[in-house]
Design a protein around this motif. Structure first.
Motif, mmCIF file in Angstrom:
data_model
loop_
_atom_site.group_PDB
_atom_site.id
_atom_site.type_symbol
_atom_site.label_atom_id
_atom_site.label_comp_id
_atom_site.label_asym_id
_atom_site.label_seq_id
_atom_site.Cartn_x
_atom_site.Cartn_y
_atom_site.Cartn_z
ATOM 1 N N PHE A 5 1.072 -0.935 0.094
ATOM 2 C CA PHE A 5 -0.158 -0.036 0.003
ATOM 3 C C PHE A 5 0.967 1.106 0.004
ATOM 4 C CE2 PHE A 5 -2.430 -3.676 2.003
ATOM 5 C CZ PHE A 5 -3.421 -3.442 1.072
ATOM 6 N N GLN A 6 0.701 1.586 -1.284
ATOM 7 C CA GLN A 6 1.288 3.257 -0.532
ATOM 8 C C GLN A 6 0.660 4.970 -0.494
ATOM 9 O OE1 GLN A 6 3.179 2.829 -4.403
ATOM 10 N NE2 GLN A 6 1.865 3.639 -5.512
ATOM 11 N N ILE A 7 0.474 5.930 -0.581
ATOM 12 C CA ILE A 7 0.101 7.324 -0.086
ATOM 13 C C ILE A 7 0.705 7.737 -1.484
ATOM 14 C CG2 ILE A 7 -0.298 9.257 0.867
ATOM 15 C CD1 ILE A 7 -0.561 7.065 4.067
ATOM 16 N N ALA A 8 -0.704 8.263 -1.841
ATOM 17 C CA ALA A 8 -0.231 9.824 -3.348
ATOM 18 C C ALA A 8 -0.691 10.735 -3.040
ATOM 19 C CB ALA A 8 -0.584 8.794 -4.725
ATOM 20 N N SER A 9 -0.059 11.993 -3.602
ATOM 21 C CA SER A 9 -0.946 12.673 -3.524
ATOM 22 C C SER A 9 -0.778 13.318 -4.832
ATOM 23 C CB SER A 9 0.525 13.755 -3.166
ATOM 24 O OG SER A 9 -0.403 15.473 -3.597
ATOM 25 N N ASP A 10 -2.151 13.948 -5.302
ATOM 26 C CA ASP A 10 -2.236 14.318 -7.121
ATOM 27 C C ASP A 10 -3.134 15.381 -7.193
ATOM 28 O OD1 ASP A 10 -3.459 14.548 -8.900
ATOM 29 O OD2 ASP A 10 -4.510 11.833 -9.592
ATOM 30 N N VAL A 11 -2.208 16.393 -7.718
ATOM 31 C CA VAL A 11 -2.219 17.810 -7.562
ATOM 32 C C VAL A 11 -3.689 18.095 -8.343
ATOM 33 C CG1 VAL A 11 -1.206 20.189 -7.827
ATOM 34 C CG2 VAL A 11 -0.004 18.102 -6.852
ATOM 35 N N ILE A 12 -3.661 17.831 -9.270
ATOM 36 C CA ILE A 12 -4.328 17.625 -10.400
ATOM 37 C C ILE A 12 -6.112 17.461 -10.119
ATOM 38 C CG2 ILE A 12 -5.149 16.847 -13.075
ATOM 39 C CD1 ILE A 12 -1.863 16.426 -13.390
ATOM 40 N N ARG A 13 -6.641 15.966 -9.517
ATOM 41 C CA ARG A 13 -7.733 15.971 -9.024
ATOM 42 C C ARG A 13 -7.945 16.711 -7.970
ATOM 43 N NH1 ARG A 13 -7.887 9.931 -9.146
ATOM 44 N NH2 ARG A 13 -6.352 9.784 -8.481
ATOM 45 N N ASP A 14 -6.651 17.027 -6.649
ATOM 46 C CA ASP A 14 -6.159 17.967 -5.426
ATOM 47 C C ASP A 14 -7.402 17.338 -4.363
ATOM 48 O OD1 ASP A 14 -6.232 19.747 -3.542
ATOM 49 O OD2 ASP A 14 -8.451 20.594 -4.175
ATOM 50 N N GLY A 15 -6.188 15.877 -4.127
ATOM 51 C CA GLY A 15 -6.227 14.658 -3.239
ATOM 52 C C GLY A 15 -5.631 14.613 -3.085
ATOM 53 N N LEU A 16 -5.469 13.302 -2.346
ATOM 54 C CA LEU A 16 -4.208 12.621 -1.542
ATOM 55 C C LEU A 16 -5.544 10.524 -1.754
ATOM 56 C CD1 LEU A 16 -1.881 12.857 -0.057
ATOM 57 C CD2 LEU A 16 -2.986 12.161 2.466
ATOM 58 N N GLY A 17 -4.843 9.608 -1.793
ATOM 59 C CA GLY A 17 -5.391 8.480 -2.224
ATOM 60 C C GLY A 17 -4.327 7.648 -1.404
ATOM 61 N N VAL A 18 -4.753 6.222 -1.024
ATOM 62 C CA VAL A 18 -4.138 5.119 -0.775
ATOM 63 C C VAL A 18 -4.644 4.543 -1.680
ATOM 64 C CG1 VAL A 18 -3.768 3.908 0.766
ATOM 65 C CG2 VAL A 18 -4.970 5.411 1.838
ATOM 66 N N GLU A 19 -3.491 3.957 -1.853
ATOM 67 C CA GLU A 19 -3.074 2.516 -3.384
ATOM 68 C C GLU A 19 -2.925 1.084 -2.494
ATOM 69 O OE1 GLU A 19 -1.825 5.563 -7.099
ATOM 70 O OE2 GLU A 19 -0.379 4.965 -5.744
ATOM 71 N N LEU A 20 -3.257 0.555 -3.466
ATOM 72 C CA LEU A 20 -3.121 -0.783 -2.888
ATOM 73 C C LEU A 20 -1.711 -1.277 -4.307
ATOM 74 C CD1 LEU A 20 -3.421 -3.566 -1.926
ATOM 75 C CD2 LEU A 20 -5.468 -4.496 -3.371
ATOM 76 N N VAL A 21 -0.777 -1.434 -4.174
ATOM 77 C CA VAL A 21 0.001 -2.002 -5.245
ATOM 78 C C VAL A 21 0.312 -3.797 -5.850
ATOM 79 C CG1 VAL A 21 2.145 -0.856 -6.190
ATOM 80 C CG2 VAL A 21 0.955 0.194 -5.714
ATOM 81 N N ASP A 22 0.318 -4.304 -7.011
ATOM 82 C CA ASP A 22 1.088 -5.509 -7.131
ATOM 83 C C ASP A 22 2.352 -5.247 -6.806
ATOM 84 O OD1 ASP A 22 1.875 -4.612 -9.727
ATOM 85 O OD2 ASP A 22 0.252 -6.042 -11.008
ATOM 86 N N PRO A 23 2.591 -6.538 -7.446
ATOM 87 C CA PRO A 23 4.486 -6.419 -6.603
ATOM 88 C C PRO A 23 5.488 -5.714 -7.821
ATOM 89 C CG PRO A 23 3.554 -9.106 -6.616
ATOM 90 C CD PRO A 23 2.551 -7.830 -7.186
ATOM 91 N N ILE A 24 5.005 -5.468 -9.176
ATOM 92 C CA ILE A 24 6.028 -5.388 -9.804
ATOM 93 C C ILE A 24 5.273 -4.016 -10.205
ATOM 94 C CG2 ILE A 24 6.217 -6.987 -11.497
ATOM 95 C CD1 ILE A 24 3.667 -5.958 -13.310
ATOM 96 N N GLY A 25 4.550 -2.767 -9.177
ATOM 97 C CA GLY A 25 4.455 -1.768 -8.967
ATOM 98 C C GLY A 25 3.304 -1.230 -9.738
ATOM 99 N N LYS A 26 2.064 -1.951 -10.413
ATOM 100 C CA LYS A 26 0.546 -1.354 -10.813
ATOM 101 C C LYS A 26 0.112 -1.665 -9.743
ATOM 102 C CE LYS A 26 -2.348 -3.195 -13.403
ATOM 103 N NZ LYS A 26 -3.099 -4.140 -15.165
ATOM 104 N N VAL A 27 -0.734 -0.011 -10.583
ATOM 105 C CA VAL A 27 -2.047 0.502 -8.948
ATOM 106 C C VAL A 27 -3.189 -0.615 -9.190
ATOM 107 C CG1 VAL A 27 -3.349 2.494 -8.023
ATOM 108 C CG2 VAL A 27 -0.620 2.373 -8.147
#
Length: 78
Positions: A5-27
Motif C-alpha cells: 500500500f502507498q499514499i499518493a498525492s494528486d495535485v491535478i485531482r486536488d487530493g490524496l489517495g491510498v493505493e493498492l500496488v502489485d509486486p511490479i508496481g501496478k496500481v
C-alpha cells in the motif's frame, strides 16, 4: 503474490489517495480523498481483487487519509 500500500498525492485531482500496488508496481485499486468537493471514492483498476485486500485498503484509508485539507472530517461510516 505480495501486495503493498502507498499514499499518493494528486495535485491535478486536488487530493490524496491510498493505493493498492502489485509486486511490479501496478496500481490495482485506490481510495481517493478529494479536497475540492469533500468526497471519498474507491476505484478498482482490475477485476476480481480478493475482498480481504479491498477491505484492508478501505480501512487503511480511513486512518491514513485523516481529514480533508481544510480540517473537515471524513464522512462517517454508514
Amino acid at each position: 503474490m505480495e501486495y503493498r500500500f502507498q499514499i499518493a498525492s494528486d495535485v491535478i485531482r486536488d487530493g490524496l489517495g491510498v493505493e493498492l500496488v502489485d509486486p511490479i508496481g501496478k496500481v490495482l485499486a485506490e481510495v481517493f480523498r478529494c479536497d475540492a468537493d469533500h468526497s471519498l471514492t474507491v476505484s478498482l483498476f482490475i477485476d476480481e481483487l480478493p475482498f480481504s485486500l479491498i477491505e484492508k485498503l478501505v480501512l487503511m484509508a480511513r486512518t491514513e487519509l485523516g481529514v480533508f485539507e481544510d480540517g473537515s472530517p471524513l464522512p462517517k461510516p454508514a
